[in-house]
Design a protein around this motif. Structure first.
Motif, mmCIF file in Angstrom:
data_model
loop_
_atom_site.group_PDB
_atom_site.id
_atom_site.type_symbol
_atom_site.label_atom_id
_atom_site.label_comp_id
_atom_site.label_asym_id
_atom_site.label_seq_id
_atom_site.Cartn_x
_atom_site.Cartn_y
_atom_site.Cartn_z
ATOM 1 N N GLY A 167 -25.425 -38.028 -24.778
ATOM 2 C CA GLY A 167 -24.325 -38.973 -24.812
ATOM 3 C C GLY A 167 -23.115 -38.401 -25.503
ATOM 4 N N SER A 168 -22.230 -39.315 -25.919
ATOM 5 C CA SER A 168 -21.029 -38.810 -26.560
ATOM 6 C C SER A 168 -20.487 -39.795 -27.574
ATOM 7 C CB SER A 168 -19.955 -38.489 -25.522
ATOM 8 O OG SER A 168 -20.037 -39.361 -24.440
ATOM 9 N N ILE A 169 -19.687 -39.259 -28.474
ATOM 10 C CA ILE A 169 -18.960 -40.096 -29.427
ATOM 11 C C ILE A 169 -17.499 -39.675 -29.346
ATOM 12 C CG2 ILE A 169 -18.646 -40.723 -31.851
ATOM 13 C CD1 ILE A 169 -21.505 -39.801 -32.382
ATOM 14 N N VAL A 170 -16.631 -40.674 -29.216
ATOM 15 C CA VAL A 170 -15.209 -40.379 -29.308
ATOM 16 C C VAL A 170 -14.626 -41.304 -30.364
ATOM 17 C CG1 VAL A 170 -13.004 -40.270 -28.097
ATOM 18 C CG2 VAL A 170 -15.134 -39.814 -26.853
ATOM 19 N N ALA A 171 -13.966 -40.714 -31.359
ATOM 20 C CA ALA A 171 -13.323 -41.545 -32.377
ATOM 21 C C ALA A 171 -11.846 -41.196 -32.418
ATOM 22 C CB ALA A 171 -13.963 -41.298 -33.737
ATOM 23 N N ILE A 172 -11.029 -42.234 -32.465
ATOM 24 C CA ILE A 172 -9.571 -42.043 -32.431
ATOM 25 C C ILE A 172 -8.958 -42.771 -33.615
ATOM 26 C CG2 ILE A 172 -7.456 -42.544 -31.100
ATOM 27 C CD1 ILE A 172 -9.115 -42.390 -28.568
ATOM 28 N N GLU A 173 -7.917 -42.172 -34.180
ATOM 29 C CA GLU A 173 -7.121 -42.907 -35.161
ATOM 30 C C GLU A 173 -6.130 -43.744 -34.367
ATOM 31 O OE1 GLU A 173 -5.435 -41.443 -39.238
ATOM 32 O OE2 GLU A 173 -3.938 -41.008 -37.714
ATOM 33 N N PRO A 174 -6.275 -45.073 -34.373
ATOM 34 C CA PRO A 174 -5.498 -45.894 -33.434
ATOM 35 C C PRO A 174 -3.994 -45.798 -33.651
ATOM 36 C CG PRO A 174 -7.238 -47.170 -34.499
ATOM 37 C CD PRO A 174 -7.172 -45.873 -35.211
ATOM 38 N N SER A 175 -3.573 -45.662 -34.895
ATOM 39 C CA SER A 175 -2.144 -45.697 -35.166
ATOM 40 C C SER A 175 -1.419 -44.452 -34.658
ATOM 41 C CB SER A 175 -1.909 -45.849 -36.667
ATOM 42 O OG SER A 175 -2.534 -44.781 -37.353
ATOM 43 N N THR A 176 -2.152 -43.419 -34.304
ATOM 44 C CA THR A 176 -1.509 -42.182 -33.856
ATOM 45 C C THR A 176 -2.054 -41.637 -32.541
ATOM 46 O OG1 THR A 176 -3.106 -40.914 -35.131
ATOM 47 C CG2 THR A 176 -0.995 -41.391 -36.196
ATOM 48 N N GLY A 177 -3.223 -42.083 -32.146
ATOM 49 C CA GLY A 177 -3.858 -41.492 -30.969
ATOM 50 C C GLY A 177 -4.565 -40.187 -31.288
#
Lengths: 475, 608
Positions: B252-262
Motif C-alpha cells: 500500500g501507500s501513505i501520502v502525507a501533505i502539509e495542507p497550508s502549502t501542498g
C-alpha cells in the motif's frame, strides 16, 4: 689576365649556390621544428636530429670544396671508373651492408652510416653524360637505347636487390636526359603508352582494356590511311567475329570468360584483317596489329608483375594511390595523415614550431620522407608554394646553365642533375599530397639524413664546377 | 649544331607543369577544403570531461538524505596496454581471467586509441590497493566518478536513482555523452537539471599515441565543472522512515501533505526497496531482481496505483450536495439497513437512523449518500440527468481527480472519473441516477491515486483550495523558478463555508461519543479528523483506506493511507494514519501497544 683562383670564384654560378643554401637552411629549420618538442627542451644538442643535421651541413661544405677543387676533366675522364666503383660499392652493400628500415642499403663504418645508392646516382649521371656525349653517338639506333638501359639497369638491379625500390626508380628519369639528347619521340610515346596501360590494367578488367585497345587500333588505322570503308569493314569483322565466337563458344563452353571470347574473336578477325592489308599493300597496318597484340600482352604482364613480383605493401600503395583501395589506417595512413597535416596548415600556416599534427607524430617519418608536411602545416599554402617555387627556380636555373655549356658532357650532366632533383621533388612532395605513390625517397636538401644531403650536394656542385669551365671543351 | 635544342622547353615545361599541378593541389588542400582542418583537430585534441559532483538532497529539516561517495572507473586504452599479470589484475578488480580477456577484447573492438570503461565503480576501499599497483598495468587508468549514498535507506521511490544515460537521449540532448549518468526516476529525474550541475571540459593536445602533450592554448578554452545545486525536499525524513516501518510487510501507500502549502511530508510505497540496491556495480542485477518481484517493489504506488476511493468519497458528494444546495447540513435521510428501491438494494451497516450530514459522515451511511447523489442527479433544475452528471463531474474534477495533479515527480497517473459518454454507451443514452448510484459511495468506475486522495484531504483542511502537492522545498540557487508552480492556489467549486459540517463529521468519525467508523484512530490530545474507506477489489480482499488530518483547527498534516487487501478501512489504514499523525505532531508515540501491533503485522505472507 685574371688569376686562376679569381677565375673560378667569378665563374661560379652564385644563383645556384644561393638557392642551394636557401633550401638547406629552410630544410634544417623544418627538421628542427619536426623534432622540436615543447616538453623536452634540452637546448641545443648534437645528439638530436637537428643537431646531427647541422653537423652534416657542416660536412657538406667540405664536399663542396672537394667538388670544386677537383679538375673538371677528372669527372669526364674517370666517369666510367667512378661508375664501376659505385657498382662495386652496391655489391659490397649486398654482402656486408646493414639493414635499416627494411632496406639493406647501408654501409656502416664505425659511427658513420652511408648509403652507396646516393653515390651511385652521381656516378650514373657521370657515366650517362660520358656515354651520351660520345661524338659518334647515334641516338636513333636501337643499340643506343640498349646501352642507355644497361647503364641505368645495372644500378637499378642492385638497388632493387637491396630492397630500396624508391632509389631504384630514380634512374628511369634519365629518359628525360636521353630525350633531350635526341631519343626518338616514339620511345617517349611508347613510354607514355606503357604508363597509361599500367594504370588502366590496374583499374579495369582485361576485357575492357582489350576493347579499348581494339578501338584505338581501328582509330590509328583510320588516321593513318583515311580509308573509311576498310576501317568500317575491319570494325565489322571484329564485331561479327566476336558475336560468332560468342555463339560457338557458349555452345561448347558455357562458362568461358569474356576475355577469352574477345581474344579468340580478335584472333580470327585479325586473320581477315591481315588478308585485307596484304591485298591493299597497307604495311603500316601490320605495325598497328603488332602494337595491338604487344599491348595486350603487356597488359597481361602488368597483372602478372603486379600480382607476383611486387610485394604486398607495394601493391597496396599503388592501389591506394589509384583509388582502388581505401585504407586510411593501413597503407593510406601516412598519406592520409600527411594530407591532414598539410591541409590543416591553411593559407599561411600555424606558425613556425606550432604545428600540431607533425609535432605529435601523427605523420610518420616526418623529418625524413614526410618533411614537407612540416612545411605545409606550419608555413601554410604560402610557404609550401614558396618552397616548391624555389625548387622550380633551381631546376630552371640548372637547365639554363646546362644549355650554356660548350661541352656536351657538361650539358648532359646538367640535365642529369636536374632530372634527379626533379624526380625526388615530384615523388616526395607528390606522395605527401596524395598525387604520387609512397616511395621512400628524400626531399633534396630538406630531408633529415647525411647521405642524401651529401649526395645531392656533391651531385649539384660537380655541375657547378663543370659550369665554371663552361667555355672549355671537356671530353 | 644541336638539332634537339627545342626539347629543353619540353623538359622545362614538364618540370613547371608538375610543380604547378602540385601548387594547385596544395591550394585545394590548404585553402579550399576545410575538412582537413577538422580532421586535424580531431586528431590532436582530447576533450576530457570534468564531472561535477551531483547536488545533495536534504529533507525539510535539513537532514541529509542523499550524498556522494567517490567511486573509481578503471579505463583502458588498448593501444597502450603492455603485457601484464592477468591474475593480479583479476584479483585487484575482483574479476575472472575470462572477464578480463573479454573486456579487453570489447575495448579493442570499440577503439584502439580511445579510452573505454574497463571496470566500473570500484569502491574507495578496493581502490586503495589497486592504486598502488596500477603502474604495473600500462594503458589502464582511473577516472573518478561519484556514487549516490543514502544515510538512511528510505525514500527510494521519492529520491529515485541515477544510471547511465541511454543512447537515444545522447543523440537528442548534446549535454549527455555515452556513459554519463542521469536521474532516471524520482527527484533525481525531475530535478536532474538542478542536481547535475554543469560539466566542465579540459582540452588537451595529444600525440598519435594518445599521450597528453599539454593544454590546448594554455587552457584558454577549458571550463571548470560547476557542482550541482543542493536540494531540500519537503519530505520529513523522520516520518518517512516511520511510515516505511509501519508499512513493512504490507502492501500500500501513505501520502502525507502539509495542507497550508501542498508540501508533501511523506510518500511511502510499500513494499519499497533499499535505495542502495540501485547504485554501483550491481545495479543492473538488482534492478532485474526488483523488476521481477511479484510484489512490484519498483511500482510507485502513491502516484501510480489507482483504486476506487470507497466511502472517503462520500465527503466529496456531501460537499457537492451542499454547494448545489441539494442538501443542507441538517438534511436527514433514513437508512433501512441500506438503500432499497424496488429490486435495488445497497447494504449499510448497523447504525442509528435517520442521520443528518455530519453524523452520516461519522457513521459512513451508504443510504444517506445514495439519496444525496440521486437528489443531485435528478434535481429538476438541471433539466436532465446528463446535465446534472456533467455538473457533478466538473465539481469532482475541481478536486484534482481524473487528472495529473502536477506533482514534481515522474510517472504520476491521471486516475479516472467516468465520462458521460461512457455511461451513455453502457446505458444506451437512457442514463438513470439509479444506474450509477454506486458512485455515491465511491465505488463503480472511479479510480483515484493515493496522492489525489491525500490532496482531497488537504482541500478539506483548506476549506476549498489546494496547492499542487510537491516535494521540492528549496534549492540553493534556482529556488524561485522551481517553486513557482507550487505557489498558486487552486480552488475547487465548493465554497469554504460548506466544509464546516464535513469537517465536523470527520471529527466525529474519529472522536464521536457514540462511536464512529474511524474511532480506532482516536488519539487523546490530538484532534484527528478522519474518514474510513473500503475499496472493493475484484481481484481479492478489499483495500483498507483511511484519510485524515490533524489538528482539527489549523491542520498541520493531511494524510491518506492505503493498505491493499486488508479489508475494512478502520482495521489497518486508520491506526497507521493515526500513528503517523501522532509521530508528526508529537514527535513521539504514546501508544506503544498499537505501534507494536502494526509494526509486527505481516499482511503479505498472511494472504493465501
Amino acid at each position: 689576365m685574371r688569376s686562376p683562383k679569381n677565375s673560378i670564384w667569378n665563374d661560379l654560378d652564385w644563383i645556384t649556390i644561393g638557392l642551394y643554401f636557401l633550401l638547406v637552411i629552410l630544410g634544417w629549420l623544418n627538421i628542427y621544428s619536426a623534432v622540436f618538442n615543447e616538453e623536452q627542451q634540452h637546448g641545443f644538442h648534437f645528439g638530436t636530429r637537428y643537431g646531427k643535421q647541422l653537423i652534416w651541413i657542416g660536412a657538406a661544405f667540405l664536399i663542396i670544396v672537394i667538388a670544386l677543387v677537383v679538375d673538371s676533366k677528372f669527372y669526364s675522364s674517370f666517369a666510367y671508373i667512378i661508375y664501376g666503383l659505385s657498382i662495386l660499392l652496391l655489391i659490397a652493400v649486398l654482402i656486408v651492408g646493414t639493414r635499416i628500415n627494411g632496406a639493406k642499403s647501408w654501409l656502416v663504418i664505425g659511427s658513420i652510416q652511408f648509403q652507396p645508392a646516393e653515390f651511385t646516382k652521381i656516378a650514373t649521371a657521370l657515366a650517362m653524360a660520358k656515354y651520351l656525349s660520345h661524338y659518334s653517338l647515334k641516338p636513333e639506333k636501337f643499340k643506343t637505347l640498349l646501352v642507355f638501359f644497361a647503364i641505368i639497369g645495372i644500378p637499378t638491379l642492385f638497388i632493387l636487390l637491396q630492397n630500396d625500390t624508391g632509389s631504384a626508380l630514380v634512374f628511369f628519369i634519365f629518359i628525360l636526359v636521353f630525350y633531350r639528347e635526341g631519343m626518338p619521340s616514339v620511345y617517349m610515346l611508347f613510354g607514355l603508352l606503357a604508363v597509361a596501360l599500367f594504370v588502366l590494367a590496374m583499374l579495369f578488367e582485361n576485357y575492357i582494356i582489350i576493347i579499348i585497345l581494339e578501338i584505338l587500333a581501328l582509330l590509328a588505322f583510320y588516321i593513318l590511311y583515311r580509308r573509311q570503308n576498310e576501317t568500317l569493314i575491319a570494325a565489322l569483322i571484329v564485331g561479327i567475329s566476336s558475336v560468332l565466337v560468342w555463339l560457338v563458344i557458349t555452345y561448347f563452353m558455357p562458362d568461358a570468360s569474356i576475355t577469352l571470347l574477345l581474344l579468340l574473336a580478335l584472333f580470327f578477325s585479325s586473320l581477315f584483317f591481315v588478308y585485307i592489308l596484304f591485298k591493299n599493300k597497307l604495311n603500316g597496318g601490320f605495325i598497328i596489329l603488332a602494337v595491338l597484340f604487344s599491348s595486350i600482352f603487356y597488359a597481361y604482364s602488368v597483372d602478372y608483375f603486379f600480382d607476383n613480383v611486387l610485394d604486398g605493401y607495394q601493391q597496396r600503395r599503388i592501389k591506394v594511390l589509384l583509388g582502388i583501395q581505401s585504407d586510411p589506417y593501413g597503407a593510406g595512413y601516412n598519406v592520409n595523415q600527411s594530407m591532414i597535416a598539410i591541409g590543416s596548415g591553411g593559407p599561411i600556416g600555424k606558425g613556425y614550431l606550432l604545428g600540431t599534427q607533425t609535432k605529435f607524430k601523427f605523420v610518420p617519418e616526418q623529418s625524413t620522407d614526410f618533411i614537407f608536411c612540416t612545411v605545409g602545416e606550419e608555413w601554410g599554402f604560402v610557404g609550401s608554394a614558396i618552397v616548391l617555387g624555389l625548387f622550380l627556380a633551381l631546376l630552371m636555373r640548372i637547365i639554363i646553365m646546362a644549355e650554356r655549356q660548350k661541352s656536351k658532357f657538361s650539358r648532359i650532366y646538367g640535365y642529369c642533375v636536374a632530372s634527379i632533383l626533379f624526380f625526388h621533388v615530384a615523388i616526395n612532395v607528390g606522395m605527401t599530397i596524395g598525387l604520387a605513390p609512397v616511395i621512400g625517397i628524400p626531399l633534396p636538401f630538406f630531408s633529415y639524413g647525411g647521405s642524401s644531403l651529401w649526395g645531392f650536394t656533391f651531385l649539384l656542385f660537380i655541375f657547378v664546377k663543370l659550369d665554371s669551365n663552361r667555355t672549355q671543351l671537356i671530353t | 649544331m644541336n638539332p634537339y635544342l627545342s626539347r629543353k622547353y619540353i623538359i622545362g615545361g614538364i618540370f613547371s607543369l608538375i610543380i604547378l599541378i602540385y601548387i594547385i593541389r596544395l591550394f585545394f588542400l590548404q585553402i579550399v577544403d576545410q575538412s582537413y582542418k577538422l580532421s586535424a583537430s580531431n586528431n590532436v585534441l582530447r576533450y576530457v570531461t570534468q564531472y561535477p559532483s551531483r547536488g545533495l538532497i536534504y529533507d525539510r529539516n535539513g537532514k541529509l538524505m542523499v550524498y556522494n561517495e567517490a567511486a573509481y572507473d578503471i579505463l583502458v586504452i588498448p593501444r597502450q596496454v603492455e603485457p601484464f599479470d592477468t591474475n593480479q589484475l583479476a584479483k585487484l578488480l575482483d574479476l575472472t581471467k575470462e572477464q578480463i580477456a573479454q573486456r579487453l577484447k570489447a575495448a579493442k573492438n570499440y577503439s584502439y586509441y580511445k579510452p573505454s570503461v574497463f571496470a566500473k565503480q570500484i569502491s574507495a576501499r578496493n581502490y586503495a590497493p589497486l592504486q598502488e599497483q596500477l603502474y604495473n598495468f600500462k594503458g589502464f587508468f582511473v577516472q573518478t566518478r561519484t556514487l549516490r549514498k543514502y544515510p538512511e535507506k528510505i525514500g527510494a521511490h521519492v529520491l529515485g536513482y541515477i544510471g547511465e544515460v541511454d543512447d537515444e537521449l545522447t543523440k537528442k540532448d548534446p549535454y549527455y555523452n555515452s556513459g554519463d549518468y542521469i536521474g532516471i526516476s524520482g527527484v533525481e529525474q525531475s530535478y536532474e537539471k538542478v542536481l547535475r550541475g554543469k560539466k566542465g571540459v579540459e582540452i588537451f593536445m595529444v600525440d598519435v599515441h594518445n599521450r597528453i602533450k599539454g593544454r590546448f592554448k594554455e587552457g584558454k578554452f577549458d571550463t571548470i565543472a560547476i557542482h550541482g545545486e543542493n536540494v531540500t525536499l519537503t519530505i520529513d525524513a523522520t516520518i518517512q522512515a516511520y511510515g516505511e516501518a509501519l508499512m513493512k510487510n504490507k502492501r500500500g501507500s501513505i501520502v502525507a501533505i502539509e495542507p497550508s502549502t501542498g508540501e508533501i511530508l511523506t510518500l511511502v510505497s510499500s513494499p519499497g526497496f533499499d535505495p542502495d540496491l540501485l547504485v554501483g556495480r550491481n545495479r543492473t542485477e538488482n534492478y532485474d531482481k526488483l523488476k521481477n518481484d511479484s510484489l512490484l517493489p519498483l511500482f510507485d504506488r502513491p502516484l501510480m496505483a489507482r483504486y476506487p476511493p470507497g466511502s472517503t468519497f462520500k465527503l466529496v458528494n456531501a460537499l457537492i450536495g451542499l454547494q448545489e444546495e441539494i442538501i443542507k447540513p441538517w438534511t436527514v435521510f433514513s437508512c433501512y439497513g441500506g438503500y432499497n428501491i424496488g429490486n435495488f438494494h445497497m447494504g449499510c451497516h448497523n447504525h442509528r437512523s435517520p442521520l443528518d450530514l455530519k453524523h452520516s459522515i461519522q457513521h459512513s451511511c451508504n443510504a444517506y449518500y445514495a439519496n444525496v447523489f440521486r437528489s443531485i442527479l435528478d434535481a429538476p433544475k438541471y433539466g436532465s440527468v446528463e446535465n446534472a452528471y456533467g455538473l457533478w463531474r466538473n465539481s469532482v474534477i475541481s478536486f484534482g481527480f481524473g487528472q495529473k495533479l502536477g506533482i514534481d515527480l515522474p510517472h504520476e497517473v491521471n486516475g479516472y472519473i467516468p465520462t458521460l459518454s461512457l455511461y451513455n454507451r453502457i446505458h444506451g443514452n437512457r442514463l438513470k441516477s439509479l444506474n450509477i448510484v454506486s458512485l455515491a459511495i465511491g465505488q463503480g468506475e472511479l479510480l483515484m491515486t493515493p496522492l489525489q486522495m491525500a490532496n482531497m484531504t488537504a482541500i478539506i483542511c483548506n476549506k476549498g483550495y489546494y496547492y499542487v502537492p510537491h516535494v521540492i522545498k528549496s534549492t540553493s540557487e534556482t529556488y524561485d523558478t522551481v517553486q513557482k508552480p507550487f505557489l498558486i492556489r487552486k480552488y475547487t467549486n465548493i465554497d469554504s463555508v460548506n466544509f464546516e459540517p464535513v469537517i465536523e463529521g470527520m471529527f466525529l468519525g474519529v472522536n464521536g461519543d457514540d462511536g464512529g467508523t474511524g474511532r480506532i484512530a482516536r488519539m487523546p490530545g490530538i484532534e484527528i479528523c478522519g474518514k474510513t474507506g473500503t475499496a472493493e477489489n475484484p481481484h481479492g480482499d478489499d483495500h483498507s483506506i483511511f484519510i485524515a488530518f490533524a489538528p482539527k483547527d489549523n491542520p498541520k498534516i493531511a494524510i491518506a493511507v492505503y493498505v491493499e487487501n486488508a479489508g475494512f478501512g478502520a482495521t489497518w489504514a486508520a491506526p497507521i494514519a493515526s500513528l503517523m499523525i501522532e509521530k508528526y505532531i508529537n514527535d513521539s508515540i504514546a501508544r506503544p501497544a498499537l505501534e507494536k501491533h502494526i509494526l509486527e503485522r505481516n499482511l503479505i505472507d498472511a494472504q493465501p
